[in-house]
Design a protein around this motif. Sequence first.
Motif, PDB file in Angstrom:
ATOM      1  N   ASP A   1       0.833  -1.209   0.000  1.00 56.99           N
ATOM      2  CA  ASP A   1       0.000   0.000   0.000  1.00 56.99           C
ATOM      3  C   ASP A   1       0.867   1.259   0.000  1.00 56.99           C
ATOM      4  O   ASP A   1       0.642   2.200   0.778  1.00 56.99           O
ATOM      5  N   PHE A   2       1.881   1.237  -0.871  1.00 51.76           N
ATOM      6  CA  PHE A   2       2.777   2.367  -1.138  1.00 51.76           C
ATOM      7  C   PHE A   2       3.767   2.651  -0.008  1.00 51.76           C
ATOM      8  O   PHE A   2       4.432   3.684  -0.006  1.00 51.76           O
ATOM      9  N   LYS A   3       3.899   1.724   0.929  1.00 55.32           N
ATOM     10  CA  LYS A   3       4.855   1.891   2.016  1.00 55.32           C
ATOM     11  C   LYS A   3       5.974   0.865   1.887  1.00 55.32           C
ATOM     12  O   LYS A   3       5.733  -0.298   1.580  1.00 55.32           O
ATOM     13  N   GLY A   4       7.206   1.289   2.155  1.00 53.77           N
ATOM     14  CA  GLY A   4       8.351   0.396   2.040  1.00 53.77           C
ATOM     15  C   GLY A   4       8.439  -0.609   3.169  1.00 53.77           C
ATOM     16  O   GLY A   4       8.984  -1.702   3.011  1.00 53.77           O
ATOM     17  N   THR A   5       7.915  -0.253   4.337  1.00 51.56           N
ATOM     18  CA  THR A   5       7.922  -1.144   5.492  1.00 51.56           C
ATOM     19  C   THR A   5       6.472  -1.461   5.856  1.00 51.56           C
ATOM     20  O   THR A   5       5.662  -0.551   6.049  1.00 51.56           O
ATOM     21  N   PHE A   6       6.167  -2.750   5.957  1.00 53.32           N
ATOM     22  CA  PHE A   6       4.778  -3.134   6.217  1.00 53.32           C
ATOM     23  C   PHE A   6       4.711  -4.532   6.794  1.00 53.32           C
ATOM     24  O   PHE A   6       5.609  -5.356   6.592  1.00 53.32           O
ATOM     25  N   ASP A   7       3.646  -4.810   7.528  1.00 52.71           N
ATOM     26  CA  ASP A   7       3.358  -6.159   8.001  1.00 52.71           C
ATOM     27  C   ASP A   7       2.811  -6.972   6.840  1.00 52.71           C
ATOM     28  O   ASP A   7       1.994  -6.483   6.065  1.00 52.71           O
ATOM     29  N   ALA A   8       3.244  -8.215   6.717  1.00 48.75           N
ATOM     30  CA  ALA A   8       2.913  -9.033   5.548  1.00 48.75           C
ATOM     31  C   ALA A   8       1.413  -9.146   5.293  1.00 48.75           C
ATOM     32  O   ALA A   8       0.974  -9.204   4.144  1.00 48.75           O
ATOM     33  N   ASN A   9       0.613  -9.178   6.344  1.00 46.76           N
ATOM     34  CA  ASN A   9      -0.824  -9.382   6.180  1.00 46.76           C
ATOM     35  C   ASN A   9      -1.625  -8.089   6.150  1.00 46.76           C
ATOM     36  O   ASN A   9      -2.843  -8.116   5.994  1.00 46.76           O
ATOM     37  N   ASP A  10      -0.969  -6.950   6.275  1.00 45.12           N
ATOM     38  CA  ASP A  10      -1.681  -5.691   6.404  1.00 45.12           C
ATOM     39  C   ASP A  10      -2.143  -5.067   5.089  1.00 45.12           C
ATOM     40  O   ASP A  10      -3.314  -4.702   4.963  1.00 45.12           O
ATOM     41  N   PRO A  11      -1.281  -4.922   4.095  1.00 45.98           N
ATOM     42  CA  PRO A  11      -1.702  -4.171   2.895  1.00 45.98           C
ATOM     43  C   PRO A  11      -2.714  -4.922   2.038  1.00 45.98           C
ATOM     44  O   PRO A  11      -2.723  -6.145   1.976  1.00 45.98           O
ATOM     45  N   ASP A  12      -3.566  -4.137   1.370  1.00 50.05           N
ATOM     46  CA  ASP A  12      -4.482  -4.702   0.381  1.00 50.05           C
ATOM     47  C   ASP A  12      -3.738  -5.057  -0.898  1.00 50.05           C
ATOM     48  O   ASP A  12      -4.026  -6.061  -1.547  1.00 50.05           O
ATOM     49  N   PHE A  13      -2.785  -4.186  -1.278  1.00 46.94           N
ATOM     50  CA  PHE A  13      -2.069  -4.347  -2.536  1.00 46.94           C
ATOM     51  C   PHE A  13      -0.568  -4.264  -2.334  1.00 46.94           C
ATOM     52  O   PHE A  13      -0.085  -3.581  -1.424  1.00 46.94           O
ATOM     53  N   LEU A  14       0.159  -4.963  -3.190  1.00 48.30           N
ATOM     54  CA  LEU A  14       1.621  -4.933  -3.216  1.00 48.30           C
ATOM     55  C   LEU A  14       2.076  -4.326  -4.540  1.00 48.30           C
ATOM     56  O   LEU A  14       1.471  -4.573  -5.579  1.00 48.30           O
ATOM     57  N   VAL A  15       3.146  -3.553  -4.483  1.00 43.88           N
ATOM     58  CA  VAL A  15       3.741  -2.973  -5.686  1.00 43.88           C
ATOM     59  C   VAL A  15       5.189  -3.428  -5.759  1.00 43.88           C
ATOM     60  O   VAL A  15       5.987  -3.139  -4.860  1.00 43.88           O
ATOM     61  N   HIS A  16       5.546  -4.158  -6.812  1.00 44.42           N
ATOM     62  CA  HIS A  16       6.921  -4.620  -7.028  1.00 44.42           C
ATOM     63  C   HIS A  16       7.620  -3.678  -8.009  1.00 44.42           C
ATOM     64  O   HIS A  16       7.057  -3.346  -9.063  1.00 44.42           O
ATOM     65  N   VAL A  17       8.824  -3.281  -7.669  1.00 42.59           N
ATOM     66  CA  VAL A  17       9.651  -2.473  -8.568  1.00 42.59           C
ATOM     67  C   VAL A  17      10.894  -3.298  -8.898  1.00 42.59           C
ATOM     68  O   VAL A  17      11.739  -3.544  -8.043  1.00 42.59           O
ATOM     69  N   ALA A  18      10.962  -3.757 -10.143  1.00 39.82           N
ATOM     70  CA  ALA A  18      12.041  -4.651 -10.578  1.00 39.82           C
ATOM     71  C   ALA A  18      12.989  -3.893 -11.500  1.00 39.82           C
ATOM     72  O   ALA A  18      12.559  -3.296 -12.494  1.00 39.82           O
ATOM     73  N   GLU A  19      14.272  -3.928 -11.179  1.00 40.57           N
ATOM     74  CA  GLU A  19      15.274  -3.172 -11.918  1.00 40.57           C
ATOM     75  C   GLU A  19      16.048  -4.084 -12.861  1.00 40.57           C
ATOM     76  O   GLU A  19      16.522  -5.150 -12.487  1.00 40.57           O
ATOM     77  N   LYS A  20      16.180  -3.624 -14.091  1.00 39.89           N
ATOM     78  CA  LYS A  20      16.912  -4.379 -15.097  1.00 39.89           C
ATOM     79  C   LYS A  20      18.421  -4.195 -14.935  1.00 39.89           C
ATOM     80  O   LYS A  20      19.200  -5.095 -15.238  1.00 39.89           O
ATOM     81  N   GLU A  21      18.820  -3.032 -14.462  1.00 37.54           N
ATOM     82  CA  GLU A  21      20.249  -2.734 -14.325  1.00 37.54           C
ATOM     83  C   GLU A  21      20.913  -3.702 -13.349  1.00 37.54           C
ATOM     84  O   GLU A  21      20.380  -3.993 -12.278  1.00 37.54           O
ATOM     85  N   TYR A  22      22.080  -4.198 -13.702  1.00 39.03           N
ATOM     86  CA  TYR A  22      22.791  -5.134 -12.841  1.00 39.03           C
ATOM     87  C   TYR A  22      23.277  -4.453 -11.586  1.00 39.03           C
ATOM     88  O   TYR A  22      23.882  -3.384 -11.636  1.00 39.03           O
TER      89      TYR A  22
END
Length: 272
Positions: free
Chosen positions: A244-265
């Motif tokens: 839910d747009f927070k970097g630190t969260f309890d695993a069961n708390d947020p409704d939604f997850l946002v993954h940011v995946a970087e291509k750069e090594y």
Amino acid sequence: MTRANPEQSFGANPKEVRDTNHYQEEYVKSFVEKWDDLIDWDQRWKSEGDFFIELLRSRGVKRVLDVACGTGFHSVRLLSAGFDVTSADGSPEMLYKAFNNARNRGHLLRTVQADWRWLNRTVHEQFDAVICLGNSFTHLFAEHDRRKALAEFYATLNHDGILVLDQRNYDSILDQGFSSKHKYYYCGEDVIAEPEHMDEGLARFRYTFPDNSIFHLNMFPLRRKYARRLMHEVGFQHVETYGDFKGTFDANDPDFLVHVAEKEYMEDDEED
């Protein structure tokens, strides 16, 4: 009295429909026309804030491919913020609605209908970021489809590009039961979105609108660690997850997850 929409076809056993290709039969015109009632653009704008805009700007992103544009909410937001956006979707009904939504807000949307599994057959450009939002990735039921789509996203990115992909917190729904605050993604106050059936291979959601019409979507309940592992395995070097747009969260708390995946090594990347 509620009534299911006859335009949607799930056959005699709806819970057995676990097919990636079925989504176009689910996003029928009458459902798409009501989709913005579920989102509520103004409320979502307030709840989401500038999270995605700041995220992309912080990484120097200029060109964005919105691969699941839906009715155009994020495409329009990013266009308004000055990004160069190409909007794709697998549903022609969604693209039509998105184009009109953008036009009504003073923007000309550049749209393309595309299947993610063969994205680069349709999109022949490179982008700084690919965004796949709205829980859309969970329309892919087969693992080979998920891997193929992620590989296509990876290929269309510039060498230091990023993938931004969101999903419902299916771990919490599967392990703890469904409980949604409706604060961030689906902000329509008079629309009920809730699971009708859940197992490890299917999340069947029911959407009930104020006129008592009912629609359904069948999706794959993507677990967080599994999603992150797939991203690493197709080549993304670092994956950061927000709840839910927070970097630190309890695993069961947020409704939604946002993954940011970087291509750069990144040499010092750590696995889960």
